[in-house]
Design an enzyme around this catalytic site. Sequence first.
Site, PDB file in Angstrom:
ATOM      1  N   ASP A 131      -0.012   7.925   5.829  1.00  0.00           N
ATOM      2  CA  ASP A 131       0.458   6.539   5.827  1.00  0.00           C
ATOM      3  C   ASP A 131       0.117   5.829   7.136  1.00  0.00           C
ATOM      4  OD1 ASP A 131       1.677   4.385   4.546  1.00  0.00           O
ATOM      5  OD2 ASP A 131       3.569   4.739   5.611  1.00  0.00           O
ATOM      6  N   ASP A 132      -0.376   4.610   6.995  1.00  0.00           N
ATOM      7  CA  ASP A 132      -0.694   3.813   8.189  1.00  0.00           C
ATOM      8  C   ASP A 132      -1.579   4.599   9.144  1.00  0.00           C
ATOM      9  OD1 ASP A 132      -0.002   1.190   8.467  1.00  0.00           O
ATOM     10  OD2 ASP A 132       2.066   1.585   9.070  1.00  0.00           O
ATOM     11  N   LYS A 173     -12.723  16.535   4.879  1.00  0.00           N
ATOM     12  CA  LYS A 173     -13.941  17.130   4.324  1.00  0.00           C
ATOM     13  C   LYS A 173     -13.753  18.606   3.987  1.00  0.00           C
ATOM     14  CE  LYS A 173     -18.691  16.668   5.611  1.00  0.00           C
ATOM     15  NZ  LYS A 173     -19.688  16.432   6.686  1.00  0.00           N
ATOM     16  N   LYS A 215       5.718  -7.731   0.445  1.00  0.00           N
ATOM     17  CA  LYS A 215       6.812  -7.365   1.357  1.00  0.00           C
ATOM     18  C   LYS A 215       7.359  -8.600   2.066  1.00  0.00           C
ATOM     19  CE  LYS A 215       7.302  -3.772   4.984  1.00  0.00           C
ATOM     20  NZ  LYS A 215       6.344  -2.832   5.653  1.00  0.00           N
ATOM     21  N   LYS A 248       0.806  -1.207   0.000  1.00  0.00           N
ATOM     22  CA  LYS A 248       0.000   0.000   0.000  1.00  0.00           C
ATOM     23  C   LYS A 248       0.851   1.274   0.000  1.00  0.00           C
ATOM     24  CE  LYS A 248      -1.599  -1.436   3.854  1.00  0.00           C
ATOM     25  NZ  LYS A 248      -0.906  -2.745   3.903  1.00  0.00           N
ATOM     26  N   THR A 249       1.813   1.298   0.912  1.00  0.00           N
ATOM     27  CA  THR A 249       2.627   2.505   1.014  1.00  0.00           C
ATOM     28  C   THR A 249       3.442   2.714  -0.257  1.00  0.00           C
ATOM     29  OG1 THR A 249       2.754   2.180   3.398  1.00  0.00           O
ATOM     30  CG2 THR A 249       4.361   3.665   2.424  1.00  0.00           C
TER      31      THR A 249
HETATM   32  N1  ATP Z   1       4.243  -3.512  -7.479  1.00  0.00           N
HETATM   33  C1  ATP Z   1       4.556  -3.252  -6.235  1.00  0.00           C
HETATM   34  N2  ATP Z   1       3.678  -2.633  -5.438  1.00  0.00           N
HETATM   35  C2  ATP Z   1       3.980  -2.393  -4.171  1.00  0.00           C
HETATM   36  N3  ATP Z   1       5.152  -2.695  -3.593  1.00  0.00           N
HETATM   37  C3  ATP Z   1       6.062  -3.297  -4.341  1.00  0.00           C
HETATM   38  C4  ATP Z   1       5.808  -3.596  -5.688  1.00  0.00           C
HETATM   39  N4  ATP Z   1       6.915  -4.188  -6.180  1.00  0.00           N
HETATM   40  C5  ATP Z   1       7.803  -4.260  -5.186  1.00  0.00           C
HETATM   41  N5  ATP Z   1       7.315  -3.729  -4.067  1.00  0.00           N
HETATM   42  C6  ATP Z   1       8.017  -3.663  -2.810  1.00  0.00           C
HETATM   43  O1  ATP Z   1       7.199  -4.323  -1.851  1.00  0.00           O
HETATM   44  C7  ATP Z   1       7.256  -3.663  -0.618  1.00  0.00           C
HETATM   45  C8  ATP Z   1       5.873  -3.264  -0.245  1.00  0.00           C
HETATM   46  O2  ATP Z   1       5.909  -2.777   1.072  1.00  0.00           O
HETATM   47  P1  ATP Z   1       4.984  -1.631   1.632  1.00  0.00           P
HETATM   48  O3  ATP Z   1       5.651  -1.025   2.821  1.00  0.00           O
HETATM   49  O4  ATP Z   1       4.557  -0.731   0.549  1.00  0.00           O
HETATM   50  O5  ATP Z   1       3.743  -2.482   2.081  1.00  0.00           O
HETATM   51  P2  ATP Z   1       2.535  -1.977   2.978  1.00  0.00           P
HETATM   52  O6  ATP Z   1       1.291  -2.625   2.476  1.00  0.00           O
HETATM   53  O7  ATP Z   1       2.573  -0.494   3.092  1.00  0.00           O
HETATM   54  O8  ATP Z   1       2.934  -2.621   4.360  1.00  0.00           O
HETATM   55  P3  ATP Z   1       2.408  -2.231   5.804  1.00  0.00           P
HETATM   56  O9  ATP Z   1       1.042  -2.843   5.921  1.00  0.00           O
HETATM   57  O10 ATP Z   1       3.388  -2.879   6.709  1.00  0.00           O
HETATM   58  O11 ATP Z   1       2.404  -0.729   5.898  1.00  0.00           O
HETATM   59  C9  ATP Z   1       8.180  -2.453  -0.797  1.00  0.00           C
HETATM   60  O12 ATP Z   1       9.447  -2.777  -0.318  1.00  0.00           O
HETATM   61  C10 ATP Z   1       8.220  -2.269  -2.291  1.00  0.00           C
HETATM   62  O13 ATP Z   1       9.479  -1.748  -2.711  1.00  0.00           O
HETATM   63  N1  ATP Z   2     -31.208  21.512  -3.880  1.00  0.00           N
HETATM   64  C1  ATP Z   2     -30.031  21.308  -3.273  1.00  0.00           C
HETATM   65  N2  ATP Z   2     -29.965  21.120  -1.954  1.00  0.00           N
HETATM   66  C2  ATP Z   2     -28.814  20.903  -1.337  1.00  0.00           C
HETATM   67  N3  ATP Z   2     -27.622  20.855  -1.972  1.00  0.00           N
HETATM   68  C3  ATP Z   2     -27.618  21.030  -3.293  1.00  0.00           C
HETATM   69  C4  ATP Z   2     -28.799  21.263  -3.985  1.00  0.00           C
HETATM   70  N4  ATP Z   2     -28.486  21.437  -5.286  1.00  0.00           N
HETATM   71  C5  ATP Z   2     -27.158  21.285  -5.378  1.00  0.00           C
HETATM   72  N5  ATP Z   2     -26.631  21.051  -4.186  1.00  0.00           N
HETATM   73  C6  ATP Z   2     -25.205  20.822  -3.944  1.00  0.00           C
HETATM   74  O1  ATP Z   2     -25.082  19.559  -3.298  1.00  0.00           O
HETATM   75  C7  ATP Z   2     -24.083  19.593  -2.293  1.00  0.00           C
HETATM   76  C8  ATP Z   2     -24.697  19.229  -0.993  1.00  0.00           C
HETATM   77  O2  ATP Z   2     -23.684  19.055  -0.065  1.00  0.00           O
HETATM   78  P1  ATP Z   2     -23.808  19.402   1.467  1.00  0.00           P
HETATM   79  O3  ATP Z   2     -22.435  19.642   2.014  1.00  0.00           O
HETATM   80  O4  ATP Z   2     -24.806  20.452   1.689  1.00  0.00           O
HETATM   81  O5  ATP Z   2     -24.385  18.029   2.007  1.00  0.00           O
HETATM   82  P2  ATP Z   2     -24.477  17.598   3.538  1.00  0.00           P
HETATM   83  O6  ATP Z   2     -25.741  16.814   3.676  1.00  0.00           O
HETATM   84  O7  ATP Z   2     -24.272  18.770   4.417  1.00  0.00           O
HETATM   85  O8  ATP Z   2     -23.234  16.627   3.619  1.00  0.00           O
HETATM   86  P3  ATP Z   2     -22.488  16.127   4.920  1.00  0.00           P
HETATM   87  O9  ATP Z   2     -23.362  15.051   5.488  1.00  0.00           O
HETATM   88  O10 ATP Z   2     -21.204  15.588   4.380  1.00  0.00           O
HETATM   89  O11 ATP Z   2     -22.308  17.305   5.821  1.00  0.00           O
HETATM   90  C9  ATP Z   2     -23.525  20.988  -2.296  1.00  0.00           C
HETATM   91  O12 ATP Z   2     -22.346  21.026  -3.050  1.00  0.00           O
HETATM   92  C10 ATP Z   2     -24.595  21.823  -2.983  1.00  0.00           C
HETATM   93  O13 ATP Z   2     -24.001  22.897  -3.709  1.00  0.00           O
HETATM   94 MG    MG Z   3     -22.909  19.106   5.971  1.00  0.00          MG
HETATM   95 MG    MG Z   4       2.632   0.776   4.769  1.00  0.00          MG
END
Ligand code: ATP
Ligand code: ATP
Ligand code: MG
Ligand code: MG
Lengths: 268, 268, 268, 268, 268, 268
Positions: free
Chosen positions: A124-125, A152, A224, A70-71
């Site tokens: 990360d993590d 957000k 890994k 992942k990292t």
């Molecule tokens: N295609 C690939 N994608 C990801 N990592 C790769 C790939 N090829 C080789 N690797 C190697 O594999 C290892 C992946 O380790 P990495 O730390 O990214 O895993 P991780 O999922 O983040 O682990 P952790 O859960 O411990 O954080 C690295 O050393 C990286 O160089």
């Molecule tokens: N009729 C409408 N009513 C509400 N929002 C609208 C409408 N038309 C368009 N939108 C757009 O939809 C989005 C609604 O997002 P909003 O942040 O208000 O949702 P929220 O319910 O507050 O979300 P959260 O639960 O993440 O707080 C906004 O970007 C707004 O511009």
């Molecule tokens: Mg909201």
């Molecule tokens: Mg990692």
Amino acid sequence: DFLNALQEVKSAFGASTDDLERCRLNGIIDCGSRHEHIKQRAMLLAEQVRQSRGSPLMTCLLEGPSGSGKTAMAATVGIDSDFPYVKIVSAESMIGLSESTKCAHIVKVFEDAYKSPLSIIILDDIERLLEYVAIGPRFSNVIAQTLLVLLKRLPPQGKNLLVMGTTSEVGFLDSIGIRDAFSVTYHVPTLRTEDAKMVLQQLNVFSVNDIDSAAEALNDIPIKKLYMLVEMAAQGEHGGKAEAIYSGHEKINILHFYDCLQDVVRLL
Amino acid sequence: DFLNALQEVKSAFGASTDDLERCRLNGIIDCGSRHEHIKQRAMLLAEQVRQSRGSPLMTCLLEGPSGSGKTAMAATVGIDSDFPYVKIVSAESMIGLSESTKCAHIVKVFEDAYKSPLSIIILDDIERLLEYVAIGPRFSNVIAQTLLVLLKRLPPQGKNLLVMGTTSEVGFLDSIGIRDAFSVTYHVPTLRTEDAKMVLQQLNVFSVNDIDSAAEALNDIPIKKLYMLVEMAAQGEHGGKAEAIYSGHEKINILHFYDCLQDVVRLL
Amino acid sequence: DFLNALQEVKSAFGASTDDLERCRLNGIIDCGSRHEHIKQRAMLLAEQVRQSRGSPLMTCLLEGPSGSGKTAMAATVGIDSDFPYVKIVSAESMIGLSESTKCAHIVKVFEDAYKSPLSIIILDDIERLLEYVAIGPRFSNVIAQTLLVLLKRLPPQGKNLLVMGTTSEVGFLDSIGIRDAFSVTYHVPTLRTEDAKMVLQQLNVFSVNDIDSAAEALNDIPIKKLYMLVEMAAQGEHGGKAEAIYSGHEKINILHFYDCLQDVVRLL
Amino acid sequence: DFLNALQEVKSAFGASTDDLERCRLNGIIDCGSRHEHIKQRAMLLAEQVRQSRGSPLMTCLLEGPSGSGKTAMAATVGIDSDFPYVKIVSAESMIGLSESTKCAHIVKVFEDAYKSPLSIIILDDIERLLEYVAIGPRFSNVIAQTLLVLLKRLPPQGKNLLVMGTTSEVGFLDSIGIRDAFSVTYHVPTLRTEDAKMVLQQLNVFSVNDIDSAAEALNDIPIKKLYMLVEMAAQGEHGGKAEAIYSGHEKINILHFYDCLQDVVRLL
Amino acid sequence: DFLNALQEVKSAFGASTDDLERCRLNGIIDCGSRHEHIKQRAMLLAEQVRQSRGSPLMTCLLEGPSGSGKTAMAATVGIDSDFPYVKIVSAESMIGLSESTKCAHIVKVFEDAYKSPLSIIILDDIERLLEYVAIGPRFSNVIAQTLLVLLKRLPPQGKNLLVMGTTSEVGFLDSIGIRDAFSVTYHVPTLRTEDAKMVLQQLNVFSVNDIDSAAEALNDIPIKKLYMLVEMAAQGEHGGKAEAIYSGHEKINILHFYDCLQDVVRLL
Amino acid sequence: DFLNALQEVKSAFGASTDDLERCRLNGIIDCGSRHEHIKQRAMLLAEQVRQSRGSPLMTCLLEGPSGSGKTAMAATVGIDSDFPYVKIVSAESMIGLSESTKCAHIVKVFEDAYKSPLSIIILDDIERLLEYVAIGPRFSNVIAQTLLVLLKRLPPQGKNLLVMGTTSEVGFLDSIGIRDAFSVTYHVPTLRTEDAKMVLQQLNVFSVNDIDSAAEALNDIPIKKLYMLVEMAAQGEHGGKAEAIYSGHEKINILHFYDCLQDVVRLL
Ligand SMILES: Nc1ncnc2c1ncn2[C@@H]1O[C@H](COP(=O)(O)OP(=O)(O)OP(=O)(O)O)[C@@H](O)[C@H]1O
Ligand SMILES: Nc1ncnc2c1ncn2[C@@H]1O[C@H](COP(=O)(O)OP(=O)(O)OP(=O)(O)O)[C@@H](O)[C@H]1O
Ligand SMILES: [Mg+2]
Ligand SMILES: [Mg+2]
Ligand SMILES: Nc1ncnc2c1ncn2[C@@H]1O[C@H](COP(=O)(O)OP(=O)(O)OP(=O)(O)O)[C@@H](O)[C@H]1O
Ligand SMILES: Nc1ncnc2c1ncn2[C@@H]1O[C@H](COP(=O)(O)OP(=O)(O)OP(=O)(O)O)[C@@H](O)[C@H]1O
Ligand SMILES: Nc1ncnc2c1ncn2[C@@H]1O[C@H](COP(=O)(O)OP(=O)(O)OP(=O)(O)O)[C@@H](O)[C@H]1O
Ligand SMILES: Nc1ncnc2c1ncn2[C@@H]1O[C@H](COP(=O)(O)OP(=O)(O)OP(=O)(O)O)[C@@H](O)[C@H]1O
Ligand SMILES: [Mg+2]
Ligand SMILES: [Mg+2]
Ligand SMILES: [Mg+2]
Ligand SMILES: [Mg+2]
């Protein structure tokens, strides 16, 4: 040979920040189509952010078992995006800090990102950033709240940000609402037998006859762990064989390899 | 006799840091093949770290019942490795310190290790470092998080580190994710009847006729408890016999030995 | 008579530190073979420590119901051992101190002991040192961790230490691992009918006819409660009889004795 | 009449410290044989302490339902004992103090008592001293530990102390071990019908015809509640009757009395 | 009309402290016999305190559903009693204060009351004073203990005090013993259909034909919610009607009224 | 095209405070009758407050799933009301502040509002203001108490206030009594198929043939998620298509749209 293979893969990525490179200690090797697919979707999100008009903030979570890559994948997206601001937030650089200092540090990274037209932040993590342990469970709610708000909060007008998180505790993140705070979540998998075989072929440390059985034994291993296991096995039963193996003069003894596998793989 | 045997075994190890030697108060005696096998695997890890290219950090957990010889074994690997930096982190030297001071202390040991090309750090009695009690359970999450990060953080370029942990609470370490943070885990066992017999023969404090029944009674005893028990029994029922026994003039009374065994072994 | 008997028993022990003597307010009377046996085993441990080569640290827990005589017995071993350093650690002298000050105090006692070639430390009423209450349960983990480390830490070269703990909450100590931290545990029992009878005969406050029925009623009473009960009964139903009874001019009225017994013994 | 009756009972006790007298706002009236018996046993304990040789510390807990007369009884023993030092420790005088200040205050009272040859300390409403609430339950462990130690700590040579505690939460005290820390426990009961009748007769506020039915209705009432109820009923349905009733010119209307009873007595 | 009705009812009470008046924003209207009965009993307690000899402290809890009129009723008793010291303790004036500052504030109000021969203290919304939330549940034990002590502490000689509490969480107060700390508890009910009808008639905002069905729909509504609902309905479906309705020129549209009722009344 | 549509909708609202406008990043589009109905009821409450005589304080909670448009709707009411004081309280501007500082900030906003004859306060994402996480659950009781008091406290004479809250955790608010502290609660729903279709038609990014199946797939989607999803899909499978789509030259590929939908919509 194995080490050169590592070097080759690594050098293919050109210049990039040191921090991000350290996340790919063993470079990036072809791990099969599932890994590749996820990487491409993540790159597409970076693209969306670059051209964004209506979505200045995109957030994406990479989750999967420990060591599945992942990292390294997040770092690769960061490097390949060529965004002017790419920053990794990791528990390593915050050992021993208080919860509020950690928060301040994280907020600072976001504030810095808000100054760049295009930014990527890698959390990360996340379970480690949150000081999570399963017992209780315990974790820092102060940091959790900070992340929930930051995931957000819109960047200022004209600034665009991609936030990528990594975790191997997606169940926990789900239970505190952080998974849902990400727009999309991708699962980074372990290697299937066919993926493991492909990786072993690239490393070239087994004899042709052994490679199938070795790959078979490695089914569902994280990339890994595979690297670590190969290094252990390359030592030989009595040590001192590593040089010969990496230089290609000898191959790993498949029986000793099985032995090492048993030490590493935990049977439950 | 018993005490000389101790001395002999001890002196076989040559000069080494005092701290590590204090961990082997009764020296190292042959405890059977299972103990031996684990020691060799641990030495192999040290070897891997020494020659490492792709794995600058190896981590290994020795777990087993109280007194089974975990600390002595880790100390032995530390001494035998001849690494320039070998350090034991133990709760004994941190009594009464606050959690954060303990963290700072632990981090310092790692920072020091990062300056040496080859290092071994022994995290002794990890449950004690974590201030663990089963009720709750309670433990220091601050220290746990520190260990979780340190067990994953790579040393700087060109530095190589082996971390060995010991614990008699592997279930707890498992439940907070610290067991999985170690690359490999080895189980250090108690003595089976045949192992106990071999040890008793080396100590030479029983008459030939009693040795089999004594060993039988000792099945599944940890090596440390065996030493303590022999000392108790050597006192004799009314005290004052120790000298005669250790000098070989007398043997331990098997009936009194059974008595002492009952005081020591807890029947549940 | 009763009070003189007390005096006699007390004065039989010669000079000794006041603190230890205060633990035996009613002196030491013959409480039967089981009490005696435990005392001897504890003395043997002191002997082992005195002559120790391989075990510079011995630890022993006296557990049993409230008032069964644990503290008095530990004090007696301390006095009889003639060790140069004998110290009792008790919650009484630490009322109102913070957890960390209590820890410091306890550590200080150990540090002092490490300076003497032969020492005994009595950790009296460990559950009280730990600020234990059953609800929760609550207790001081800081102090618990300190004890867990101190019970395992070896004294410096050439110094030998016997630690004796007392508790009436052995189940709790077990649940937090402190019981297992002691090498041996002895159970200090209440008085059986025959023991109680023997004690009553020594006290000489009942008429010959009543002594059997009185002892019968006292089955399973702790020695400390027996003393208190006798004093209550000696007052007489309307007060003022004590003098006459202790001087031997009168005997305790058995009916009034039964009355007092019912006030004291709690029926569940 | 009622108020004069109160006055009479009160003045029968002569001079005594104000604090203790305030605990008997309605004086002491004859509440039946069970109340009387307990009072005598408590006085006997004071006697035992006065003449003590082997038991310089006696401790006694008065427990019973809210308002059953525990505090008044303890105060009465304190007054009647004629001990030079009699002190009541109550939450009233410690409102808003921190736990540790409360501890200090309590310890101070004991230290002062240790200076007097004969002392009585009343720990009034122990659950309130402990800041107890049933939810959780919550309480101050700091204060609980302090009491547990103080209830066991011997006064200095030559000083004798009787500690009396009161509580209406004996179940709670039991669960934290404080009940067992007292040598004896007495249950102060509510009034049975015959006790209530006797009290009502002394108060002389009902007509002769009503007194039986009134007493019947009052079965199992605590003495304190009985006083309050009589005052309420004496007001009359529309107020203003109290004077006439207390002066004996009128009697309480039995129907209005039943009404008030229903307001006061909670039906579950 | 409606608003004038409010004014009328209000002005009927003459001069009184502003704080208390603010508690009766909509004045006091006839809410039926059950409300009236409780008010009279509470007034009788004030009377008892005024003439008290044996009960210088009376305490009374008004409990009932949210909005049923508890605060207004307590304020009314305070105003009508004509006591020289009448004070309301409310969370409104203590927002953001620490627990101990709140305690100090509450204690201060009692201390002030103790200086007046006749006082009334209203502890409004006790669950809010205690910072109660149902989850946990959580609340301030510091404040709870303070109330528990103050509700039992006698005023100084010659001073008399009536404490009235209000709460809509009587179950919680019960669980922490505060309900039992009050001498009497009265339940302030919601309006039954016949009560609601009487109120609506006084408000005069419905047409004669609608008043019965409106009252029917309002069965079991708290008086406070009724006021709010009438104001909402008086706006009309598109706003702007309020003036016409209050001046009596128009009546509330019963269908719109039903609509508003559905917004307000929560269906579970 | 899509972006112009956004612009049009936005510009229709004229000048207003920036903060409130930022809450409607994608403007306000017609989302169907249910959204519209709620908006009108909320406006009516503003009207009631404006003309209030008996209800100077109205409180209204908008609850609904994440992204359903709650914040945008509250902002719209704030803007359309033309009240002199309209303020949004949001966790975004209080990151990292302590609980008490947050309280102070919230109280300050209310105090300011009390100075204006007509005010609206929007408490946005109340669960975030309360630092809520589901595990435990944990939340700030200090802030919860502050809100509970503020939602009930009357503004000073002549000042009128409408408080609007938004939340996607209405179950939690219910469990701590905050939902009941609001006079009315409205549910802001997700889009039904017919609503989604109407929105897609306004956005004009699908071909006429696809719009029905696209809307079908979007059943029950929150409006905010719909916007994000359309942006993702507009990128095209390989990126770079956004410009062409928004300018109307191309339409979104329905298959790629389904792909994106799967990334975004979480299947449980
Ligand atoms: N295609 C690939 N994608 C990801 N990592 C790769 C790939 N090829 C080789 N690797 C190697 O594999 C290892 C992946 O380790 P990495 O730390 O990214 O895993 P991780 O999922 O983040 O682990 P952790 O859960 O411990 O954080 C690295 O050393 C990286 O160089
Ligand atoms: N009729 C409408 N009513 C509400 N929002 C609208 C409408 N038309 C368009 N939108 C757009 O939809 C989005 C609604 O997002 P909003 O942040 O208000 O949702 P929220 O319910 O507050 O979300 P959260 O639960 O993440 O707080 C906004 O970007 C707004 O511009
Ligand atoms: Mg909201
Ligand atoms: Mg990692
Ligand atoms: N082969 C051996 N391996 C380990 N210990 C040995 C061996 N031979 C002798 N010993 C002695 O046995 C004792 C083992 O005790 P040690 O403290 O290492 O046990 P432990 O498992 O760490 O105990 P604990 O669980 O209490 O930490 C030491 O005194 C050591 O000198
Ligand atoms: N043989 C004996 N062993 C122990 N105590 C004795 C003996 N003979 C007399 N005693 C007296 O009995 C009492 C024992 O009380 P002690 O305080 O030792 O009991 P304990 O078990 O420590 O009680 P607690 O559980 O309350 O700590 C002392 O007063 C002691 O003088
Ligand atoms: N014989 C009696 N015993 C006790 N109290 C009596 C007696 N006769 C009259 N009283 C009066 O009864 C009241 C008893 O109240 P007291 O405060 O002692 O009860 P309590 O059990 O301590 O109540 P609480 O549980 O509330 O602490 C006092 O006012 C006292 O004057
Ligand atoms: N007879 C009455 N009794 C009580 N309140 C009345 C009466 N007549 C009119 N009212 C009005 O009804 C409202 C009652 O509200 P009040 O705040 O007293 O209720 P509450 O039960 O204290 O509510 P909460 O549970 O929210 O604290 C007041 O506005 C008051 O003016
Ligand atoms: Mg060890
Ligand atoms: Mg003891
Ligand atoms: Mg009392
Ligand atoms: Mg109220």
